[in-house]
Design a protein around this motif. Structure first.
Motif: not given
Ligand code: SF4
Length: 767
Positions: A54-55, A62, A64-65, A67, A79, A81-82, A236-238
């Motif tokens: 991932m990433n 990811c 999701s968001c 970031w 993160c 949530n990812g 955007h947790p990271r």
């Protein structure tokens, strides 16, 4: 292999538990929750395979968001949530064939998003005919034929609308917009219409480009970072890692938000000893608990204090920058000098000393970044608010220099990329001209329908076909009751999805679901394994390679679905090698490189390690492609939101177990909510004043100028330290309170952050 069972009953909200809200984010609990979701949904082997890719530069992005990824990836570059997003998508549990006989469409419409998402991955196309309430399996070709016939049977291409969620890759988005325009319409609404459209309009006005003016590395160079209307800890947790690094470099951080979100206060980085055994890193040096909709007034108050400092000391403004690059200063300054300070305090709910402190921080800082998200964009005055942020930054030359700039943070992984590829109902003529030159057909020039207009046209029977490339429109859009009736009025609704959601239950007279590959999955085409590309919030474009085999055979990629539908619908109407698109995505990227601004050499550059960054004239060379070729200081009218006595101002928010309308779980551990979602957060002093108690069951009534009593029932009151007069509840549950026609000026974005709320004791209490 995960041994997760499909939940038969919908858990509902009985037994909500409330604990005190957290004052820090992530930490060891974040790792534990991430692993819990991964092992429960995917099992150990698939978890290891997906999370380790991932990433990563040769892995997948990811979903999701948006970031951005740091230049140097860590082993675990994701993160909590990812990890939830990947676990949800790469879930190997499959929706069984017998599911469709067991669950008629109306049953699906009555289910929660959480229950629907837990049913597993979709693996076969299904069709609901006009005279049935059940989906039945159908072949791909038969499905494309039904859709093509319906589209070609329309009186006008404008009787169809083609929605896009921000998960679609650049290749799928480009092929999709080309198909839709070749079909003859610009009806290309997307999720950006409901989130950062206000940003695009405002930034285009002020600096000519509607995208972040900073790069990833700028955050570590900033002296001051102001975070407005954004909850990075969940959305955007990271970003928390980047903020921690900026603080280590000496930056100070100011958070402006009606809610004291844990992710704004303190970060326990589980990849640092201080985050595992210590207190972690304090993030916000100043927390401004602003009133909903008060951000415009705050920015104007800061601008006024800068002008006053200039009057006093003559060194507060960046005169050289203003003279060389900006216009409109005089009119702007006159307006701001006459700002009514009393109105500012009413609008912000802040004390003068708090605003003074922020102004002092701003004046002391040479390099300032302002970031924002939905807390700013979903208001009637959203465009003016964001223009005022640009005004503040322009005054001291905080655009186009290292460590400084304006940075809207996108909520969906490729929503910005989709827009760059042409997913917009009002693309400029230069883009349409390029398509005409490249493909030899005349694209439609009349602007199309955005999300809100598409719902209006479906409601009024003008739009008869809804095609959705991903997403969950019925739950994402405002005014749920109106949206449901509108979609149900269509002749045909088609949904391209990986998993079930309520948009599969709220459908047209006929409906089709087309299952597709996830971003985690390997995408094998005739020419070999394919990769796709995405663009993040700071204009960085990079490749994404699937890491695990598809959960089932026979799934088609988004590109394949769009290409086959285009071929079935258009035949040889336009000279496009749709089959070639499917066979080898390089062919799409070659077209992108010749038609999309800033994408020359696209197919080579996306193969560079880490990809490339799109050009951005204001960021790169302080060149401003606005209407007058300069950065423009603008005049914006302050109109504080008036809340009648006995009412509150409500905003809709995500829980920590949620990404847009996807519900991973029923907890919101940072805000202290467990096993439920029908809650309304209200300040204890407001509760006392209104005569309600913590834990009470209430109905939420939304009030607006049309006099309609919009109500969503049975919410549990949670006493919570919100800004006085302001409340919060989750979407999609509270979207029914937002009137369809209550939109931001000029951007048409639903005003989900400013709903006049009346609480009433629940008529049918369950919670
Ligand atoms: S910060 Fe956003 S993009 Fe990064 S892993 Fe988390 S959810 Fe995914």
């Amino acid at each position: 292999m995960a041994d997760r069972q499909r939940p038969s009953t919908d858990p509902g909200d009985s037994g909500i538990e409330v604990t005190p809200p957290k004052t820090w984010a992530a930490g060891v609990p974040g790792v534990a929750v991430a692993l819990q979701h991964a092992l429960r949904e995917m099992g150990p082997r698939r978890s290891l395979k997906t999370l380790s890719a991932m990433n990563q530069k040769d892995g997948f992005d990811c979903m999701s968001c948006a970031w951005p990824d740091p230049p140097h990836r860590k082993v675990a570059e994701f993160c909590e949530n990812g990890a939830k997003a990947v676990s949800w998508e790469a879930d190997p549990l499959l929706v069984p064939a017998e599911f469709w006989a067991e669950h008629p469409v109306d049953d699906l419409a009555g289910r929660s998003e959480y229950w629907l998402g837990q049913q597993g991955r979709l693996t076969q196309p299904v069709y609901k005919s006009a005279d049935s309430d059940h989906y039945t399996p159908i072949g791909w070709d038969a499905a494309f034929e039904i859709i093509a016939d319906e589209l070609n049977g329309l009186d006008s291409p404008d009787q169809a609308t083609f929605y896009t969620s921000g998960r679609a890759s650049n290749e799928a988005a480009y092929a999709y917009q080309l198909f839709v325009r070749a079909f003859g319409t610009n009806n290309l609404p997307d999720c950006s219409n409901m989130c950062h459209e206000s940003t695009g309009v405002a930034m285009a006005d002020s600096i000519g480009v509607g995208k972040s003016t900073v790069s990833y590395n700028d955050f570590a160079l900033a002296d001051l970072i102001i975070i407005m209307g954004q909850n990075p800890g969940t959305n955007h947790p990271r970003m928390l890692t980047t903020l921690e690094e900026a603080k280590r470099e000496g930056a100070s951080i100011v958070a402006v938000n009606p809610l004291p979100e844990a992710g704004l206060l303190r970060f326990k980085n589980p990849q640092r000893p201080s985050g595992v055994v210590g207190r972690g890193t304090q993030l916000a040096d100043q927390f401004l608990q602003i009133r909903l909709g008060g951000d415009l007034a705050l920015m104007q108050a800061l601008c006024k204090r800068v002008l006053e400092a200039e009057d006093a000391y003559g060194n507060a403004l960046d005169h050289e920058f203003l003279a060389e690059h900006c216009t409109g200063f005089t009119e702007f300054a006159d307006h701001i000098r006459n700002l009514d300070d009393e109105q500012v305090l009413i609008a912000t709910g802040l004390r003068p000393a708090e605003i003074d402190e922020l102004a002092d921080r701003y004046l002391k800082a040479r390099r300032v970044i302002v970031t924002w998200a939905m807390g700013l964009t979903q208001h009637r005055k959203a465009v003016d608010t964001i223009r005022e942020i640009l005004n503040l930054l322009l005054l001291r030359g905080n655009i186009g220099k290292p460590g400084a700039g304006a940075s809207p943070i996108r909520g969906h992984s490729n929503v910005q990329g989709d827009r760059t590829m042409g997913i917009w109902e009002q693309m400029p003529d230069s883009f349409l001209d390029a398509l005409q030159t490249e493909f030899g057909f005349e694209p439609p020039r009349k602007h199309g329908f955005d999300v809100v207009e598409s719902i209006r046209r479906m409601r009024d029977g003008e739009v008869k076909v809804l095609f959705a490339l991903g997403g969950n429109l019925v739950s994402a859009v405002s005014d749920t009751t109106v949206a449901e009736a509108a979609i149900r009025r269509t002749k045909l609704s088609v949904q391209v999805s990986t998993k079930l959601n309520r948009s599969h239950g709220v459908v047209g007279e006929r409906a089709i679901i087309l299952p597709t590959l996830g971003r985690t999955e390997m995408d094998l085409q005739a020419s070999g394994p394919q990769f796709v590309t995405v663009e993040d919030s700071v204009c960085a474009v990079h490749a994404s390679h699937g890491a695990v085999p598809p959960v089932a055979d026979g799934l088609l990629s988004e590109v394949a679905i769009v290409s086959r539908l285009a071929a079935a619908t258009l035949g040889d109407r336009v000279d496009v090698d749709w089959a070639g698109f499917e066979r080898d995505y390089d062919s799409i990227r070659e077209h992108i490189s010749r038609t999309v601004p800033g994408c020359d050499g696209y197919n080579e550059k996306v193969r560079w390690e880490g990809g490339f960054v799109l050009p951005h004239p204001p960021r790169d060379e302080r060149r401003f492609p606005t209407v007058n070729g300069s950065a423009r200081l603008t005049v914006n009218q302050l109109e504080p939101i008036v809340v009648p006595p006995g009412r509150l101002l409500l905003q809709t928010v995500r829980s920590h177990d949620q990404f847009n309308t996807t519900i991973y779980g029923l907890n919101d551990r940072y805000r202290g909510i467990h096993r439920g979602r029908r809650v309304v957060f209200v300040n204890p002093d407001d509760l006392a004043e209104l005569g309600f108690a913590d834990g009470e069951a209430v109905d939420l009534h939304g009030e607006w100028t049309d006099g309609v009593d919009r109500v969503v029932r049975d919410f549990r009151v949670v006493a919570f330290p919100t800004a006085r007069g302001c409340a919060a509840a989750y979407f999609p549950e509270a979207n029914g309170l937002v009137p369809l026609d209550s939109v931001a000026e000029r951007s048409n974005t639903p005003t989900s952050k400013a709903i006049i709320l009346r609480l009433e004791r629940a008529t049918t209490p369950r919670v």
